[in-house]
Motif scaffolding. Sequence first.
Motif, mmCIF file in Angstrom:
data_model
loop_
_atom_site.group_PDB
_atom_site.id
_atom_site.type_symbol
_atom_site.label_atom_id
_atom_site.label_comp_id
_atom_site.label_asym_id
_atom_site.label_seq_id
_atom_site.Cartn_x
_atom_site.Cartn_y
_atom_site.Cartn_z
ATOM 1 N N GLY A 128 0.835 -1.198 0.000
ATOM 2 C CA GLY A 128 0.000 0.000 0.000
ATOM 3 C C GLY A 128 0.867 1.244 0.000
ATOM 4 O O GLY A 128 1.895 1.310 0.666
ATOM 5 N N ILE A 129 0.485 2.254 -0.786
ATOM 6 C CA ILE A 129 1.225 3.524 -0.860
ATOM 7 C C ILE A 129 0.274 4.640 -0.452
ATOM 8 O O ILE A 129 -0.747 4.874 -1.115
ATOM 9 C CB ILE A 129 1.768 3.770 -2.277
ATOM 10 N N SER A 160 2.375 14.349 -3.087
ATOM 11 C CA SER A 160 3.598 13.786 -2.494
ATOM 12 C C SER A 160 4.366 12.898 -3.472
ATOM 13 O O SER A 160 5.472 12.446 -3.150
ATOM 14 C CB SER A 160 3.253 12.992 -1.235
ATOM 15 N N GLY A 161 3.795 12.616 -4.667
ATOM 16 C CA GLY A 161 4.518 11.847 -5.684
ATOM 17 C C GLY A 161 4.107 10.399 -5.783
ATOM 18 O O GLY A 161 4.843 9.594 -6.368
ATOM 19 N N LYS A 162 2.931 10.035 -5.239
ATOM 20 C CA LYS A 162 2.500 8.627 -5.277
ATOM 21 C C LYS A 162 2.320 8.154 -6.725
ATOM 22 O O LYS A 162 2.856 7.121 -7.126
ATOM 23 C CB LYS A 162 1.177 8.466 -4.510
ATOM 24 N N SER A 163 1.539 8.919 -7.489
ATOM 25 C CA SER A 163 1.278 8.542 -8.889
ATOM 26 C C SER A 163 2.551 8.595 -9.718
ATOM 27 O O SER A 163 2.788 7.733 -10.576
ATOM 28 C CB SER A 163 0.212 9.460 -9.496
ATOM 29 N N ILE A 217 -1.158 -2.341 -10.685
ATOM 30 C CA ILE A 217 -1.079 -1.072 -9.958
ATOM 31 C C ILE A 217 -2.441 -0.415 -9.984
ATOM 32 O O ILE A 217 -2.998 -0.158 -11.062
ATOM 33 C CB ILE A 217 -0.027 -0.130 -10.603
ATOM 34 N N LEU A 218 -2.991 -0.161 -8.802
ATOM 35 C CA LEU A 218 -4.270 0.549 -8.690
ATOM 36 C C LEU A 218 -3.972 1.918 -8.094
ATOM 37 O O LEU A 218 -3.681 2.050 -6.906
ATOM 38 C CB LEU A 218 -5.242 -0.231 -7.792
ATOM 39 N N LEU A 265 -1.147 -0.731 -4.309
ATOM 40 C CA LEU A 265 -2.416 -0.040 -4.109
ATOM 41 C C LEU A 265 -2.168 1.357 -3.556
ATOM 42 O O LEU A 265 -1.671 1.506 -2.441
ATOM 43 C CB LEU A 265 -3.313 -0.822 -3.143
ATOM 44 N N ILE A 266 -2.514 2.363 -4.348
ATOM 45 C CA ILE A 266 -2.444 3.748 -3.875
ATOM 46 C C ILE A 266 -3.828 4.132 -3.373
ATOM 47 O O ILE A 266 -4.836 3.890 -4.041
ATOM 48 C CB ILE A 266 -2.017 4.702 -5.010
ATOM 49 N N ALA A 267 -3.883 4.722 -2.194
ATOM 50 C CA ALA A 267 -5.175 5.090 -1.622
ATOM 51 C C ALA A 267 -5.019 6.298 -0.714
ATOM 52 O O ALA A 267 -3.925 6.587 -0.212
ATOM 53 C CB ALA A 267 -5.773 3.917 -0.851
#
Length: 528
Positions: free
Chosen positions: A363-364, A370-373, A492-493, A523-525
């Motif tokens: 999980g991210i 902040s640069g997640k994507s 990658i979600l 998983l980015i959330a």
Amino acid sequence: MIRQLLQSVREYKRDALISPLLVAIETFIETMIPFLMAGMIDKGIVPGNMGYIERLGVVMLIGAFISLAAGAGASWFSSAASAGFAKNLRQDLYYHIQNFAFEDIDHFSPSSIVTRLTTDVMNIQQAFQMSVRMAVRSPLMLIFSIAMAFSVDAEMATVFIVTVPVMAIALSIIIAIGRPMFKKVYQRYDGLNQVVRENLRGIRVVKTYNRSDTENDKEKVASSRIFEIFSKGERILQLNSPIMQFVMYGTLLFLAWFGARRIVGGTMQAGQLVSLLAYAMSVLMSLNMLSNVFNQLTISMASAKRIVEVLTYESTLKSPTKPIMAVPNGDIEFNQVKFAYEDDHKERLSDINLHIKSGETVGIIGETGSGKSTLVQLIPRLYDVNGGVVSVGGNDVRQYDIRTLRDNVSMVLQQNVLFSGTIAENLRWGNADATDAELVHAAKLAQADTFVQSLPDGYDTYIEQGGSNVSGGQKQRLTIARTLLKNPKILILDDSTSAVDTHTDRLIQEAFNAELPTMTKLLIAQRI
């Protein structure tokens, strides 16, 4: 630049070559008719020789029919060639854009690309049709008419030695002043397209906030900026019309005055003067046509440069000469990775070190911006790193064939879209050969099967452009199912369950853990 554009003529080359040939035939016969008319007057009408008049009349009538047929044929072939050229040019542009990376699209902007595919190509089409017809007809008519005028009376024809250079110099000055303005025009068209595009995409927000007046004002400003520069450029180009008329009427007055004096003096016949006046009109008409050609070419030159700019643009992302054609596993490694967007001097990622083993679920979470994507978009090479290395399956992602890499690293973006077509057609974007059973299985994993089955036409339900007839959560579940059909090694979600309720979100994660244990999942959330 011209050579680059002409590569799009291809199968219409024959039509493009036949048209100028027919134009040459048409023009030659047209310039011969005044010469024959002079003979008819001086050798037939004046002495009363009816036999000569009839014979020459038949010749002129046959010539007129041949000229008419050649002109009609030239129009037919030039229209087919220009329309086909524009079709190929649009295809070449569109196919080339398909190879662009995200960074390349950002470089041009979507609104600018739309302008180039529509307005700019239309300008090039008109210029091409004019080039294979009028741009051939005008100089040929000018040359033939001047040559025939000298053959009739060399002394009187010297007037063209003065008038033609005057027109040429005036036209060159006008074009030099007007050309830079049209380059600005199409940049402002990009701005108008941007306004319209934003309005249509956000029409629900516009209506909700009652901001139609604000949007109307934005469109009015964009349109006014186009009008301002376009009208100024057109006014400058239209200066050639009064200059041409002044030269034309001056030439006719000169020929009429001195020709009449020579007829009275017995050094010229009436038929010769009539043919000289006809040739004068032909010369000046050809100059007028040339000015129109140059006007159109001036306008289209800016479009041509914009189109060639796209066609010759080399994408920042390419497959290597000898690419790796298989991804062994879902291992991901970031080693001293640095990244900044092209037009942004701020470093978005700095010295990132990260190792994710194949089959892990990671999980991210981080605040907006902040640069997640940005981090995950480096894995399938949607962008390339500025420093360091991103590896998948133990190999630098830049060593893989791009298609192979992206088939094995599937990503559901934040703003994924559905395309016009049925649900089944949209799902098969993930795998064109997927069976109905595979569609249903992927939809079940994404928790989309239940709502799809409740629709009157099930998987044959038609999706409107952009998925406007399904909810945000339904759209997200369908895009997840579409991605699962690729059966990638890495999934990658990117915040792609934000519109889904927490219960459905948990069901999706449980299905992934149970059904996809060997697949690496990122998983980015926003919610923990």
